[in-house]
Motif scaffolding. Sequence first.
Motif, mmCIF file in Angstrom:
data_model
loop_
_atom_site.group_PDB
_atom_site.id
_atom_site.type_symbol
_atom_site.label_atom_id
_atom_site.label_comp_id
_atom_site.label_asym_id
_atom_site.label_seq_id
_atom_site.Cartn_x
_atom_site.Cartn_y
_atom_site.Cartn_z
ATOM 1 N N SER A 1 -3.477 -3.838 -7.128
ATOM 2 C CA SER A 1 -2.574 -5.039 -6.321
ATOM 3 C C SER A 1 -2.483 -4.745 -4.710
ATOM 4 O O SER A 1 -2.260 -6.105 -4.931
ATOM 5 C CB SER A 1 -0.869 -3.800 -6.754
ATOM 6 O OG SER A 1 -0.139 -3.430 -7.747
ATOM 7 N N ARG B 1 5.099 -3.048 -6.834
ATOM 8 C CA ARG B 1 4.816 -2.699 -7.735
ATOM 9 C C ARG B 1 3.756 -1.314 -6.152
ATOM 10 O O ARG B 1 3.401 -0.244 -7.513
ATOM 11 C CB ARG B 1 3.249 -3.297 -8.550
ATOM 12 C CG ARG B 1 3.854 -3.633 -9.477
ATOM 13 C CD ARG B 1 2.464 -4.480 -10.412
ATOM 14 N NE ARG B 1 1.532 -4.054 -10.511
ATOM 15 C CZ ARG B 1 1.617 -3.986 -12.119
ATOM 16 N NH1 ARG B 1 2.295 -4.341 -13.254
ATOM 17 N NH2 ARG B 1 0.176 -3.410 -12.183
ATOM 18 N N THR B 2 3.229 -1.465 -6.155
ATOM 19 C CA THR B 2 2.800 -0.611 -4.601
ATOM 20 C C THR B 2 3.533 0.639 -4.317
ATOM 21 O O THR B 2 3.422 1.396 -4.357
ATOM 22 C CB THR B 2 2.107 -1.218 -3.495
ATOM 23 O OG1 THR B 2 2.935 -2.072 -2.834
ATOM 24 C CG2 THR B 2 1.246 -2.324 -3.999
ATOM 25 N N ARG C 1 6.440 -9.042 -6.137
ATOM 26 C CA ARG C 1 6.532 -8.295 -7.284
ATOM 27 C C ARG C 1 5.099 -7.178 -7.016
ATOM 28 O O ARG C 1 5.268 -6.103 -7.194
ATOM 29 C CB ARG C 1 5.636 -8.816 -8.566
ATOM 30 C CG ARG C 1 5.757 -8.573 -9.922
ATOM 31 C CD ARG C 1 5.769 -9.228 -11.435
ATOM 32 N NE ARG C 1 4.196 -10.469 -11.409
ATOM 33 C CZ ARG C 1 4.814 -11.191 -10.988
ATOM 34 N NH1 ARG C 1 6.318 -11.942 -10.472
ATOM 35 N NH2 ARG C 1 2.938 -11.763 -10.621
ATOM 36 N N GLU C 2 4.119 -7.152 -5.829
ATOM 37 C CA GLU C 2 2.731 -7.256 -6.140
ATOM 38 C C GLU C 2 3.545 -5.510 -5.354
ATOM 39 O O GLU C 2 3.576 -4.918 -5.197
ATOM 40 C CB GLU C 2 2.148 -7.866 -6.044
ATOM 41 C CG GLU C 2 1.111 -8.294 -7.425
ATOM 42 C CD GLU C 2 0.398 -7.430 -8.495
ATOM 43 O OE1 GLU C 2 0.286 -6.279 -7.724
ATOM 44 O OE2 GLU C 2 0.866 -7.957 -9.232
ATOM 45 N N ARG C 3 4.175 -5.858 -4.334
ATOM 46 C CA ARG C 3 4.197 -5.178 -3.169
ATOM 47 C C ARG C 3 5.336 -4.030 -3.955
ATOM 48 O O ARG C 3 5.237 -3.041 -3.530
ATOM 49 C CB ARG C 3 4.944 -6.088 -1.848
ATOM 50 C CG ARG C 3 4.191 -6.270 -1.213
ATOM 51 C CD ARG C 3 4.861 -6.773 0.159
ATOM 52 N NE ARG C 3 4.161 -7.789 0.747
ATOM 53 C CZ ARG C 3 3.010 -7.250 1.816
ATOM 54 N NH1 ARG C 3 2.601 -6.166 1.848
ATOM 55 N NH2 ARG C 3 2.784 -8.074 2.699
ATOM 56 N N VAL D 1 -4.963 -7.927 -5.435
ATOM 57 C CA VAL D 1 -3.783 -9.083 -5.969
ATOM 58 C C VAL D 1 -3.269 -9.047 -4.420
ATOM 59 O O VAL D 1 -3.399 -10.786 -3.860
ATOM 60 C CB VAL D 1 -3.260 -8.245 -6.759
ATOM 61 C CG1 VAL D 1 -1.708 -10.372 -6.662
ATOM 62 C CG2 VAL D 1 -3.910 -8.144 -7.431
ATOM 63 N N LEU D 2 -2.551 -8.449 -3.653
ATOM 64 C CA LEU D 2 -1.600 -8.561 -2.225
ATOM 65 C C LEU D 2 -3.144 -9.524 -1.387
ATOM 66 O O LEU D 2 -1.924 -10.586 -0.820
ATOM 67 C CB LEU D 2 -1.021 -8.009 -1.961
ATOM 68 C CG LEU D 2 0.078 -6.588 -2.548
ATOM 69 C CD1 LEU D 2 0.662 -6.247 -2.056
ATOM 70 C CD2 LEU D 2 0.901 -8.460 -2.421
#
Length: 295
Positions: A265, A221-222, A217-219, A268-269
């Motif tokens: 993001s 988002r980036t 999900r974060e990837r 977070v990763l």
Amino acid sequence: MPLVDPDDPNAGFLAGLLAADPAEVSAALRTAPVDSVELRLRRVRAQLELSQEHDAGVALTGLEAAYSDDWRIVWYRGLHALATGDRETAALSFDAVYDAFPGEPAPKLALGVCAEVLGQLDNAAEYYRLVWATDPSFVSAAFGLARVLLCSGDRAGAVRALESVPESSIHYTAARVAAVRARLRQRAPYDALLGDLAASAAQVERLGEFGLDAVRRERLRTEVLGSALDWVLSGSSGAPPGHNRPPLLGSSLDERGLRFGLERSYRVLARLAQRGEERIELVERANRFRPRTWV
């Protein structure tokens, strides 16, 4: 894969190997109680899955000599040809199976793959579209259709194909992730991207409800925020004035807001990273995106 003939003497034995690893299957096949055509076909499949194309080819030649009228051997010859890069033989093999079973979706799907690797994108799209329209259980047809449409320059059609995968499918999440990437990857930053950015952001937020793990999900988002930043830096083609722009994934749709969003993001990763080197790289990336501030 063709179904196992229930009358084959090894039918019960082979039923216990359906979910096994190819190497485990190969070892188990040597313990089969008797020889049979189904056993030999399953051995060919295991050899192909283990990239033992030469052994599979030798086995198929023996099968063709012993069972010249068995269509399953033609099917496996097509798979072997695909694995070895002989695309023309693969197409001829699957076409023969299609002639024998014109109503079955699997030969059409195989012909779609052959047309795709041969560069015949219109034919590939037609096969994939036909399979997907008639049997929604063949989700790979939707992905294949999206691939060839994207290669043909029909980005909107590719997105529609991926978004047609229903929520009930186990591939729903993968299809929506692919749809986000189909909207944004390899887009020129000076394109009018606002609509696709907004749709992608909404999809990313919704994917959290469908069990998309935190790292993916974060990837994603980036990827969306990075595309938005490139678009803003190139002049925000097709966008309303700054004060009328809606936020994107919680970030204001301007350079400063997007940089802060990317920084968050990547941090977070970094916290989720398993390896130290990866964590350091992600922190450095977060620092590169962080806008200049007084603190």
